[in-house]
Write a protein that holds these residues in place. Structure first.
Motif, short mmCIF file in Angstrom:
data_model
loop_
_atom_site.label_atom_id
_atom_site.label_comp_id
_atom_site.label_asym_id
_atom_site.label_seq_id
_atom_site.Cartn_x
_atom_site.Cartn_y
_atom_site.Cartn_z
N MET A 96 -0.26 -97.86 -12.17
CA MET A 96 0.31 -96.56 -12.55
C MET A 96 1.39 -96.22 -11.53
O MET A 96 1.10 -96.12 -10.34
CB MET A 96 -0.76 -95.48 -12.53
CG MET A 96 -1.86 -95.65 -13.50
SD MET A 96 -3.07 -94.31 -13.29
CE MET A 96 -4.43 -94.96 -14.23
N VAL A 97 2.61 -96.05 -12.02
CA VAL A 97 3.74 -95.78 -11.15
C VAL A 97 4.24 -94.37 -11.45
O VAL A 97 4.73 -94.10 -12.56
CB VAL A 97 4.87 -96.82 -11.38
CG1 VAL A 97 6.04 -96.54 -10.45
CG2 VAL A 97 4.33 -98.24 -11.20
N PHE A 98 4.11 -93.47 -10.49
CA PHE A 98 4.57 -92.09 -10.63
C PHE A 98 6.01 -92.02 -10.13
O PHE A 98 6.32 -92.53 -9.05
CB PHE A 98 3.67 -91.14 -9.84
CG PHE A 98 2.28 -91.02 -10.43
CD1 PHE A 98 1.94 -89.92 -11.21
CD2 PHE A 98 1.32 -92.00 -10.22
CE1 PHE A 98 0.67 -89.81 -11.76
CE2 PHE A 98 0.05 -91.89 -10.76
CZ PHE A 98 -0.27 -90.79 -11.53
N VAL A 99 6.85 -91.36 -10.94
CA VAL A 99 8.29 -91.37 -10.69
C VAL A 99 8.84 -89.94 -10.71
O VAL A 99 8.62 -89.20 -11.68
CB VAL A 99 9.01 -92.23 -11.75
CG1 VAL A 99 10.50 -92.31 -11.46
CG2 VAL A 99 8.39 -93.62 -11.85
N ALA A 100 9.55 -89.56 -9.66
CA ALA A 100 10.18 -88.24 -9.59
C ALA A 100 11.29 -88.13 -10.62
O ALA A 100 11.78 -89.14 -11.16
CB ALA A 100 10.75 -88.00 -8.19
N GLU A 101 11.71 -86.92 -10.89
CA GLU A 101 12.77 -86.67 -11.87
C GLU A 101 14.05 -87.43 -11.54
O GLU A 101 14.78 -87.86 -12.42
CB GLU A 101 13.04 -85.17 -11.99
CG GLU A 101 13.92 -84.81 -13.15
CD GLU A 101 13.90 -83.33 -13.47
OE1 GLU A 101 14.47 -82.96 -14.51
OE2 GLU A 101 13.32 -82.53 -12.70
N THR A 107 4.49 -92.68 -6.00
CA THR A 107 3.12 -93.15 -5.84
C THR A 107 2.90 -94.36 -6.74
O THR A 107 3.39 -94.38 -7.87
CB THR A 107 2.10 -92.06 -6.25
OG1 THR A 107 2.38 -90.86 -5.53
CG2 THR A 107 0.67 -92.49 -5.97
N ILE A 108 2.13 -95.32 -6.24
CA ILE A 108 1.71 -96.46 -7.05
C ILE A 108 0.20 -96.61 -6.90
O ILE A 108 -0.32 -96.63 -5.78
CB ILE A 108 2.39 -97.78 -6.62
CG1 ILE A 108 3.90 -97.68 -6.82
CG2 ILE A 108 1.80 -98.97 -7.39
CD1 ILE A 108 4.68 -98.86 -6.26
N HIS A 109 -0.49 -96.70 -8.02
CA HIS A 109 -1.93 -96.95 -8.01
C HIS A 109 -2.20 -98.27 -8.74
O HIS A 109 -1.63 -98.53 -9.79
CB HIS A 109 -2.70 -95.85 -8.76
CG HIS A 109 -2.70 -94.54 -8.07
ND1 HIS A 109 -3.41 -94.30 -6.91
CD2 HIS A 109 -2.07 -93.38 -8.37
CE1 HIS A 109 -3.23 -93.05 -6.54
NE2 HIS A 109 -2.41 -92.46 -7.41
#
Length: 165
Positions: A96-101, A107-109
């Motif tokens: 799961m790769v969280f990406v800012a606008e 964050t990477i899980h």
């Protein structure tokens, strides 16, 4: 407001459900590119299904059994915030790769399938987007926090619904 936010998070968490190859369903598709945050070198390109409505984010990878090597799902949220995902009913692990606008990876899980009978932890991160890709894909391609994800302009906006409010 907190209860509504919690409900929205829980609904999105279900989006991490199990299924068959992502590109076999009927949602909108696009390509996202991961690039090195320092020098702009292309690290990987992934074909993704776009989940940009509340219903699509709720469904997510449900009913999928796996992802192909360069396949995934792009979750587009109405606004940048802390979002949480869980591995409910997942048949396979994912990154799961969280990406800012602005496209920066925050964050990477490496999310593993919880043992039978155990609940999944909540995987949280800050961003407007979440890209779900095959397990350890980020490690194999040298993708790290601080790198960037290039998302086509037409896929950067979520359809806001009453459930998102």
């Amino acid at each position: 407001m907190r209860n509504r936010s919690l409900l929205a998070v829980l609904v999105v968490l279900v989006a991490v459900g199990a299924g068959a190859y992502v590109l076999l369903d009927d949602t909108e598709q696009t390509t996202v590119t991961f690039v090195d945050g320092e020098n702009g070198t292309e690290l990987a390109t992934v074909s993704v299904n776009v989940s940009d409505t509340w219903d699509e984010r709720y469904t997510g990878l449900s009913d999928h059994e796996s992802l192909g090597p360069d396949e995934g799902m792009l979750f587009v949220h109405p606004r940048e915030a802390t979002h949480g995902y869980v591995m409910w009913d997942m048949a396979f692990p994912i990154d799961m790769v969280f990406v800012a606008e602005n496209g920066t990876i925050t964050t990477i899980h490496h999310a593993e399938v919880p043992p039978t009978g155990e609940e999944s932890p909540t995987y949280e991160g800050y961003g407007k987007y979440v890209v779900e890709i095959p397990y350890e894909y980020t490690t194999e391609h040298g993708i790290e926090v601080g790198d960037r994800v290039v998302i086509p302009e037409e896929n950067r906006t979520a359809a806001t619904t009453e459930a998102d409010a």
